[in-house]
Each structure stands twice: as C-alpha cells, then as structure tokens.
Design an enzyme around this catalytic site. Structure first.
Site, short mmCIF file in Angstrom:
data_model
loop_
_atom_site.label_atom_id
_atom_site.label_comp_id
_atom_site.label_asym_id
_atom_site.label_seq_id
_atom_site.Cartn_x
_atom_site.Cartn_y
_atom_site.Cartn_z
N GLY A 119 31.96 49.88 94.84
CA GLY A 119 33.13 49.67 94.23
C GLY A 119 33.09 47.93 93.85
N THR A 120 33.76 47.72 92.84
CA THR A 120 33.65 46.26 92.33
C THR A 120 34.85 45.48 92.45
OG1 THR A 120 33.72 47.18 90.07
CG2 THR A 120 31.54 46.61 90.99
N THR A 121 35.70 45.33 91.23
CA THR A 121 36.71 44.31 91.51
C THR A 121 38.21 44.72 91.82
OG1 THR A 121 35.56 43.13 89.61
CG2 THR A 121 37.47 42.57 90.10
#
Length: 279
Positions: free
Chosen positions: A51-53
C-alpha cells in the site's frame, strides 16, 4: 497424552481466564505463532503487494484520515481498489502503508486488542494509550520489516480528554511521534506533505479539511507512480474518513466521488492545483 485444543475445537483453561487486559500479550504467551511478526518467511526475495500513501489533517472539532486505493508489487499495479483506512474503534482510525497483507492483519489484531481491553477493563483506552498499543505491535514486526516487509501506519482519533483530533505517525521500529496539523506516510508522502504544507490552516472547516487531503493525494499521485489518483472511469475514489466527538464516519461513495470529481475538473484549469499566497 493431552489433546491438542486446535484439533479438538476446545479451548484450554488459560484461554477462558485471561490474566491480562492486553490481547496481544495474551496471544504472545499462548500462541505466538499467530502473530504476524512471528511468521517464518521463505528463503529468497519476497514479493508482496504494498500500500502506498496515507494522509491526515486536523481541524477544529476533529481529524480527517484518507488514503489512495492503489497497491503495487514492484513496478506493477497489484490492485486498484485496495482499502487502506480502517476504524480502530468508535473514536479512532488507522491508515496503512507498507506490506498490504501484514498491514491489514495488524489492523485486525489492533481492533481486537482495543475491544479486548474494553471488555476486560470495562473502560476504553485513552487515545494516547491506543497509540502506544499500536507502537508495540509495529515493534513486534521489526524482524519482518528488516526483510523488506514493513508496516508504517498513521493513527488518528478524537481525544475525549483534550477535546480535539490528534495524529500519530510511526517508524518501522515502533517509534511514535505526534504530528501537529497534518501528516503523511507512504511512498507519495513527500509530495502529499508538501501539498498540505502550503494549503493547511488552523481554522479549516470539516469540508475544507476533506478537500485538503484529497488535493494532497492528487498531488502525490501526480509525482509518485505508486500512488493512485481518482479513477473516474472505474469509479474508484480515495477513502476519506472523519473522526469527531460524534465518532468515526467514512464519506459515502457519493460524497467522495463528488469531491474527487470537483477537484479533477478544477485541475483541468489548474493542473498543478490551488496556489498558496506568497505572503
């Protein structure tokens, strides 16, 4: 020979008389292999969706926590509609960045930890206490993090004692820091933080705060390939949650889509987003 409780379906006596208000400590003592950080990894390089931001911002009366929907595996998009923001309990929430599978499992364990404490003690933990419990869980995953499977969340909630929204960030060792005003974590965090730094004010309304975090996610997606922006064709929009003295609330799909569409339409006129005053 004593029967294996897992094979018989019966719980041993220790499970029926827990001696600790911490479910994490209880599990560590009796079935430590069920904890995410105690799993054995296969040899070699482990590829897993990440997952990123995640972004957060406070406003008078509460806090907003939001996340994009993209998960990546190396240079590939692993999933376009992953959910990264979850309620921890009625007055707090967690946004996950890092190894997606471990992060989601950690959130579920954290939810159970808070629920267990409330049932045993008959009271809820303070927001600071919840933040400390999450810190302990992240520290327990340090072995995995050193092998590339890190989990670095943002935690936010309504502090009933101080009557305001608060944000806590973490590093891979479980180190905890309180963030003031706004915060971001994940691969696009540097761009999201820069966006919020220019747009954030102490007197934001709830509507302005939700707009701010989606603007920040848009800017992160503009510069970070691992962050996904609003996907109008597939109707995939950021998850935006609001926590106030009335509790946790997730914006409906209609609310989030309207917000994302209005920002996207405005970006057709100003691709780089709203301008901050020079002085």
């Amino acid at each position: 020979m004593e029967a294996n409780p897992r094979s018989t379906g019966r719980l041993p006596a220790a499970f029926l008389t827990p001696g600790s208000s911490s479910f994490l400590d209880f599990l560590s003592a009796h079935l430590p292999d069920l904890l995410p950080g105690h799993r054995k990894l296969p040899e070699g390089i482990v590829e897993a969706p990440h997952g990123t931001t995640i972004v957060a911002a406070t406003f008078p009366g509460g806090v907003v926590l939001a996340g994009d929907r993209r998960a990546t595996m190396g240079n590939m998009i692993a999933q376009r509609d992953i959910e990264k923001v979850f309620p921890a309990d009625e007055y707090s929430a967690v946004g996950i960045a890092g190894t997606a599978g471990l992060a989601v499992e950690m959130v579920k364990l954290f939810q159970l930890e808070l629920e267990h404490f409330e049932k045993v003690e008959g009271a809820t933990l303070s927001l600071e206490g919840k933040a400390n419990r999450l810190s302990t869980m992240i520290r327990g995953n340090l072995g995995m993090a050193m092998q590339g499977l890190a989990v670095v969340p943002l935690f936010a909630g309504w502090d009933e004692g101080k009557e305001k929204g608060r944000i806590f960030s973490y590093d891979v060792t479980g180190g905890r820091s309180e963030e003031h005003g706004f915060a971001a974590t994940g691969s696009g965090s540097i761009f999201a933080r820069g966006s919020m730094k220019k747009l954030y004010r102490d007197d934001l309304t709830e509507q302005q705060a939700t707009t701010l975090v989606v603007q920040a996610l848009y800017d992160a997606a503009d510069d970070d390939s691992a962050t996904g922006g609003p996907d109008l064709a597939r109707r995939i929009f950021p998850i935006v949650t609001v926590i106030t003295d009335e509790g946790f609330r997730r914006l409906t799909e209609a609310e989030s889509s309207e917000l994302a569409r209005s920002i996207t339409e405005r970006r057709l006129e100003q691709p780089d987003g709203p301008r901050a005053a020079l002085l």
